[in-house]
Motif scaffolding. Structure first.
Motif, PDB file in Angstrom:
ATOM      1  N   VAL A 126       0.773  -0.460   0.179  1.00 54.93           N
ATOM      2  CA  VAL A 126      -0.074   0.087  -0.330  1.00 54.93           C
ATOM      3  C   VAL A 126       0.253   1.381   0.142  1.00 54.93           C
ATOM      4  N   TYR A 127       0.038   2.031  -0.722  1.00 53.16           N
ATOM      5  CA  TYR A 127       0.861   3.957  -0.783  1.00 53.16           C
ATOM      6  C   TYR A 127      -0.187   4.256  -0.307  1.00 53.16           C
ATOM      7  N   VAL A 128       0.786   5.199   1.098  1.00 52.84           N
ATOM      8  CA  VAL A 128      -0.281   6.051   1.159  1.00 52.84           C
ATOM      9  C   VAL A 128       0.387   7.366   1.130  1.00 52.84           C
ATOM     10  N   ALA A 129      -0.101   8.709   0.563  1.00 54.92           N
ATOM     11  CA  ALA A 129       0.281   9.803   0.862  1.00 54.92           C
ATOM     12  C   ALA A 129      -0.953  10.831   1.654  1.00 54.92           C
ATOM     13  N   ARG A 130       0.012  11.883   1.916  1.00 56.82           N
ATOM     14  CA  ARG A 130      -1.186  13.305   2.292  1.00 56.82           C
ATOM     15  C   ARG A 130      -0.445  14.381   2.467  1.00 56.82           C
ATOM     16  N   ILE A 131      -1.376  15.173   1.511  1.00 57.78           N
ATOM     17  CA  ILE A 131      -0.584  16.560   1.154  1.00 57.78           C
ATOM     18  C   ILE A 131      -1.303  17.240   2.192  1.00 57.78           C
ATOM     19  N   ASN A 132      -0.935  19.337   1.704  1.00 58.39           N
ATOM     20  CA  ASN A 132      -1.632  19.480   3.477  1.00 58.39           C
ATOM     21  C   ASN A 132      -1.770  21.144   1.943  1.00 58.39           C
ATOM     22  N   TRP A 133      -1.657  21.978   3.246  1.00 57.82           N
ATOM     23  CA  TRP A 133      -3.295  23.080   1.784  1.00 57.82           C
ATOM     24  C   TRP A 133      -2.712  23.613   0.895  1.00 57.82           C
ATOM     25  N   ALA A 134      -0.863  23.508   0.605  1.00 54.71           N
ATOM     26  CA  ALA A 134      -0.747  23.625  -0.890  1.00 54.71           C
ATOM     27  C   ALA A 134       0.292  22.871  -1.439  1.00 54.71           C
ATOM     28  N   GLY A 135      -0.307  21.448  -1.359  1.00 55.75           N
ATOM     29  CA  GLY A 135      -0.404  20.678  -1.631  1.00 55.75           C
ATOM     30  C   GLY A 135       1.197  19.915  -1.540  1.00 55.75           C
ATOM     31  N   ALA A 136       1.541  20.537  -0.393  1.00 59.04           N
ATOM     32  CA  ALA A 136       3.021  20.138   0.071  1.00 59.04           C
ATOM     33  C   ALA A 136       3.137  18.466   0.528  1.00 59.04           C
ATOM     34  N   PRO A 137       3.664  17.195   0.221  1.00 55.88           N
ATOM     35  CA  PRO A 137       3.753  15.730   1.361  1.00 55.88           C
ATOM     36  C   PRO A 137       3.616  16.321   2.317  1.00 55.88           C
ATOM     37  N   MET A 138       3.043  15.101   3.122  1.00 54.21           N
ATOM     38  CA  MET A 138       3.309  15.586   4.488  1.00 54.21           C
ATOM     39  C   MET A 138       3.253  14.034   4.964  1.00 54.21           C
ATOM     40  N   PHE A 139       3.380  13.857   6.604  1.00 50.23           N
ATOM     41  CA  PHE A 139       3.607  12.700   7.421  1.00 50.23           C
ATOM     42  C   PHE A 139       2.583  11.834   6.768  1.00 50.23           C
ATOM     43  N   ALA A 140       2.611  10.305   6.139  1.00 46.91           N
ATOM     44  CA  ALA A 140       1.535   9.783   6.359  1.00 46.91           C
ATOM     45  C   ALA A 140       1.408   8.442   6.389  1.00 46.91           C
ATOM     46  N   ARG A 141       2.166   8.095   7.372  1.00 44.12           N
ATOM     47  CA  ARG A 141       1.713   6.544   7.851  1.00 44.12           C
ATOM     48  C   ARG A 141       0.930   6.005   8.784  1.00 44.12           C
ATOM     49  N   PRO A 142       0.374   4.548   8.038  1.00 42.40           N
ATOM     50  CA  PRO A 142      -1.027   4.715   8.628  1.00 42.40           C
ATOM     51  C   PRO A 142      -0.999   4.409  10.258  1.00 42.40           C
TER      52      PRO A 142
END
Ligand SMILES: [Zn+2]
Length: 116
Positions: free
Chosen positions: A70-86
Motif C-alpha cells: 500500500v502506498y499512502v500520501a497526505r498533502i497539506n493545503w499547499a499540496g506539499a507531501p506530509m507525514f502519512a504513516r498509516p
C-alpha cells in the motif's frame, strides 16, 4: 519520489476531507485500487469514525492478494507531501488483509513500514 507514491499524491489531491490522504494498492506492478479518504457520517454522530481512511476505502473496493503493498500520501493545503504513516487501526486491518508493506510520504521523503 516513487511512482506509485505519486499516484497516491494525486488521489490525496482529490480528497475533500480536512486531512487530504490518498492511497494506492499495488501487487507486483499492477495497481489494484486507488482511493482518497472520504466522509462517512457526520462528526456529530461518531466523531472518531467520521471518515473512511484512504486505506479503509481501498479495502472496501478490493480484497488484496497476499503480499500487496500500500502506498499512502497526505498533502497539506499547499499540496506539499506530509507525514502519512498509516494509523494503528489501518495497520492492523491492512495486515489482516495480507498487505505486507506500506510506503508513505513524509515531508523529507518516502517512509517504509513492514506490516506484521
Ligand atoms: Zn487510518
Amino acid at each position: 519520489m516513487l511512482p506509485y507514491l505519486n499516484l497516491a499524491l494525486k488521489q490525496a489531491a482529490r480528497s475533500r476531507c480536512r486531512y487530504r490522504v490518498g492511497a494506492v494498492l499495488v501487487k507486483g506492478r499492477r495497481v489494484l485500487a486507488h482511493s482518497s479518504n472520504r466522509y462517512r457520517n457526520s462528526p456529530g454522530i461518531d466523531f472518531k469514525h467520521a471518515t473512511f481512511h484512504a486505506e479503509e476505502a481501498l479495502l472496501r473496493r478490493v480484497c488484496p492478494p497476499r503480499g500487496s503493498v500500500v502506498y499512502v500520501a497526505r498533502i497539506n493545503w499547499a499540496g506539499a507531501p506530509m507525514f502519512a504513516r498509516p494509523c494503528t487501526r489501518c495497520q492492523d486491518t491492512l495486515a489482516a488483509h495480507g498487505v505486507t508493506l506500506a510506503r508513505y510520504t513524509t515531508p523529507t521523503g518516502p517512509g517504509l513500514l513492514r506490516l506484521a
